[in-house]
Design a protein around this motif. Sequence first.
Motif, PDB file in Angstrom:
ATOM      1  N   ASP A 368       0.815  -1.213   0.000  1.00 22.52           N
ATOM      2  CA  ASP A 368       0.000   0.000   0.000  1.00 22.52           C
ATOM      3  C   ASP A 368       0.849   1.263   0.000  1.00 22.52           C
ATOM      4  O   ASP A 368       0.413   2.302  -0.503  1.00 22.52           O
ATOM      5  N   ARG A 369       2.052   1.177   0.537  1.00 22.04           N
ATOM      6  CA  ARG A 369       2.887   2.369   0.655  1.00 22.04           C
ATOM      7  C   ARG A 369       3.633   2.688  -0.632  1.00 22.04           C
ATOM      8  O   ARG A 369       3.920   3.852  -0.918  1.00 22.04           O
ATOM      9  N   VAL A 370       3.982   1.681  -1.420  1.00 22.61           N
ATOM     10  CA  VAL A 370       4.675   1.907  -2.698  1.00 22.61           C
ATOM     11  C   VAL A 370       3.948   1.117  -3.786  1.00 22.61           C
ATOM     12  O   VAL A 370       4.467   0.126  -4.309  1.00 22.61           O
ATOM     13  N   PRO A 371       2.743   1.525  -4.147  1.00 25.36           N
ATOM     14  CA  PRO A 371       1.962   0.745  -5.115  1.00 25.36           C
ATOM     15  C   PRO A 371       2.613   0.645  -6.486  1.00 25.36           C
ATOM     16  O   PRO A 371       2.509  -0.390  -7.155  1.00 25.36           O
ATOM     17  N   ASP A 372       3.284   1.712  -6.928  1.00 24.98           N
ATOM     18  CA  ASP A 372       3.937   1.649  -8.238  1.00 24.98           C
ATOM     19  C   ASP A 372       5.046   0.605  -8.242  1.00 24.98           C
ATOM     20  O   ASP A 372       5.173  -0.181  -9.190  1.00 24.98           O
ATOM     21  N   ALA A 373       5.862   0.603  -7.183  1.00 24.46           N
ATOM     22  CA  ALA A 373       6.915  -0.402  -7.079  1.00 24.46           C
ATOM     23  C   ALA A 373       6.314  -1.799  -6.961  1.00 24.46           C
ATOM     24  O   ALA A 373       6.851  -2.771  -7.520  1.00 24.46           O
ATOM     25  N   PHE A 374       5.202  -1.922  -6.245  1.00 36.11           N
ATOM     26  CA  PHE A 374       4.569  -3.234  -6.083  1.00 36.11           C
ATOM     27  C   PHE A 374       4.132  -3.809  -7.425  1.00 36.11           C
ATOM     28  O   PHE A 374       4.470  -4.949  -7.769  1.00 36.11           O
ATOM     29  N   VAL A 464       7.836   7.180 -13.114  1.00 37.40           N
ATOM     30  CA  VAL A 464       7.664   7.103 -14.564  1.00 37.40           C
ATOM     31  C   VAL A 464       8.614   6.074 -15.165  1.00 37.40           C
ATOM     32  O   VAL A 464       8.227   5.271 -16.033  1.00 37.40           O
ATOM     33  N   VAL A 465       9.858   6.073 -14.711  1.00 29.33           N
ATOM     34  CA  VAL A 465      10.833   5.114 -15.236  1.00 29.33           C
ATOM     35  C   VAL A 465      10.385   3.680 -14.966  1.00 29.33           C
ATOM     36  O   VAL A 465      10.550   2.791 -15.820  1.00 29.33           O
ATOM     37  N   LEU A 466       9.817   3.425 -13.798  1.00 24.78           N
ATOM     38  CA  LEU A 466       9.353   2.072 -13.485  1.00 24.78           C
ATOM     39  C   LEU A 466       8.306   1.603 -14.490  1.00 24.78           C
ATOM     40  O   LEU A 466       8.366   0.472 -14.995  1.00 24.78           O
ATOM     41  N   TRP A 467       7.348   2.457 -14.796  1.00 23.95           N
ATOM     42  CA  TRP A 467       6.293   2.049 -15.729  1.00 23.95           C
ATOM     43  C   TRP A 467       6.811   1.953 -17.163  1.00 23.95           C
ATOM     44  O   TRP A 467       6.332   1.116 -17.953  1.00 23.95           O
ATOM     45  N   VAL A 468       7.773   2.779 -17.516  1.00 21.17           N
ATOM     46  CA  VAL A 468       8.378   2.671 -18.851  1.00 21.17           C
ATOM     47  C   VAL A 468       9.067   1.321 -19.011  1.00 21.17           C
ATOM     48  O   VAL A 468       8.927   0.640 -20.043  1.00 21.17           O
ATOM     49  N   LEU A 469       9.817   0.885 -18.001  1.00 21.32           N
ATOM     50  CA  LEU A 469      10.510  -0.404 -18.075  1.00 21.32           C
ATOM     51  C   LEU A 469       9.545  -1.574 -17.969  1.00 21.32           C
ATOM     52  O   LEU A 469       9.873  -2.688 -18.410  1.00 21.32           O
ATOM     53  N   ALA A 470       8.370  -1.361 -17.386  1.00 20.53           N
ATOM     54  CA  ALA A 470       7.403  -2.458 -17.280  1.00 20.53           C
ATOM     55  C   ALA A 470       6.872  -2.870 -18.644  1.00 20.53           C
ATOM     56  O   ALA A 470       6.490  -4.036 -18.832  1.00 20.53           O
TER      57      ALA A 470
END
Length: 664
Positions: A368-374, A464-470
């Motif tokens: 819940d604290r880092v949903p993007d990373a999760f 943003v970088v996390l979602w780009v690499l996903a």
Amino acid sequence: MTTTTLAALVPLLPFLGAVAGLLLGRTAPGFVRPLAVLPPLASLVLAALVAARQGGGRAVDAYTLLTPTGSVPVDLALHIDGFAALVAILVAFVATCVQIYSTGYLRDDPRYPSYAALVSLFTSAMLLVVYSGDLIVLLVGWEVMGICSYFLVGHYWGTPEARAASLKAFLVTKLGDVPFLIGLFALGTDAGSFRITRVLGAVASGGLGHPTMIALLLLAGVAGKSAQFPLHTWLPDAMAGPTPVSALIHAATMVAAGVYFVARLLPVFEASAAAMTVLAVMAAVTMLGSGLAALAQDDIKRVLAYSTIGQLGYMTGALAVGDRGAAVFHLLSHGAFKALLFLAAGAVIHAAGTNSLAAMSRMSHLRDRVPDAFWTMTVALLALAAIPPFSGFFSKESVLAAAERLATGHPGPAPGAAGWIVLVAALATALLTAAYATRLWLLAFRGRGAEAPDHGRQPLTMTVVLWVLAVPSLAFGALAYRTLPGWFDGRSLAPTLLTSVLGTGLAVVGGLLAYGAWQRAAARAPRIPLGAVAAHPEGDAGLVEAEAIAAHEPAYGDIAQAPDPADPGRLLLGPLYGPAASGFHLDAVYSALFVRPVLGAANLVRFLDREVVDTYVRGAAALPRLLGAAVRRAQTGNVQTYVSALLAGTVVLTVAVLLVASGA
């Protein structure tokens, strides 16, 4: 602008960015971030243009004499085939993502300007390795990466762990680079040139006189650079550096260089069946050992480090069975999801404001604290575990299919035994990979450790970088296995039914075993209520468990917390857990085999220098000193004594002369 000019600018732009960043870092700090991001971004655009022009067709070759040597000349050469064109895009893409991510991750770091410049130099060196058509020029990029890794791993030089890790990374890789350098010289001498095209031509015509010796010498350097057994021990310790550096090293530079080098010069290794067998055994031991070690690590970055070692083992396994297309396919796929894994782990650490949350047993409520990373890390872990339709499934299955073809009797450049070795080890590693990926996900996002203070959301640049690499982690494999054969050797990269069923089935079994062990361990472990609050050295507060304090549980990092007893790794590994957690004590073995003998020899040399050599020196000085003391005693200052001595000497000389004269 010609393709050659565009290609020359690809490694040159990050190099110029690094120089400008170092020069302007203190005088014009406002230019540091643009100089960090724009050069690799421009290189990415140019690398894509070069790849579009090359198109997987005939290689782009250009060279000019760099220096005459009197024997084997050194050329400033480019050799860009389909492999080089695509790997360059990967390097520039990951480097750009890392630089953008770092602007948020290290925004308050006082040494960010030097860090950003070194990352750019690191990128330039890897791009030089990728595009170089001459082995000596390639060696320059190879060694520049080594010194950049030394400085970047030791970025937090104030901590003893970072200093030790940077020194270890430098020395272990140099241990492999010495025979690697000898092998390059031997290869150039045998082939009559250091240019890659001429070397490959000499191999095709049977012009190599010592293929086994050359291949084994080169493999030593590859093992050091790509962290393969037995020179892999530096990579887990290198996690002491900043997390974005780990992403860059593991995904697109440094460790990828060794695999890429073997892929580019694979005919040299195929000329020796013994070398191919050694490569297969090295890959198998690396895959299995790293999988077991990853299942026993508590630090999330060390799990990912051992994971990288194992995935590189898959790549070298594909090379060992003679399929460089499968190896580079997995290199490209792995680059995307491994960069995502490390950067997502960095987001978790950043959210807590401390490295202490790198310990998975101390993580709690992070979903819940880092949903993007999760969500992005979940995608990357599924790709790592080779679950369809994620990219890792297709690239890993291409490796399994290549090993299965050789093992079942299809003609190939390596013995059939090499195919069986790689196939069995890769299938077993598929189970282990899914097990430690599931364990990481459970402990990181469903853990029972004490909760650290929440330091807020991550900067937008990181998210943003996390979602780009996903995106490539999810979709690259399904698109690439159909199109990449045209860029590579034309060999099919499509999954086969047998290996797909076996590999995916074992991955599912590994994940279920880890989940079942986690549930069983959680049911057996008592719930420990959160207790007192321990003061952070810099003023923050971290929750600690009262029972852990009573039991003198050691603190991890900045926040003292009790480890989560629900660790499925302990149940799955049993008595192997302790050895696996310590990397099977290879560091102790190296200490006994190398460090202690060297220290003993140094102590012996010091003893001989002090007790033998210095004794002669002191003796040579003592004799004149004694003579001087005797002469000094004769200088009494009494004139009568001097006259008496003069008369006595005169009498003695007179008697001596008379005796000589009478004898004559």
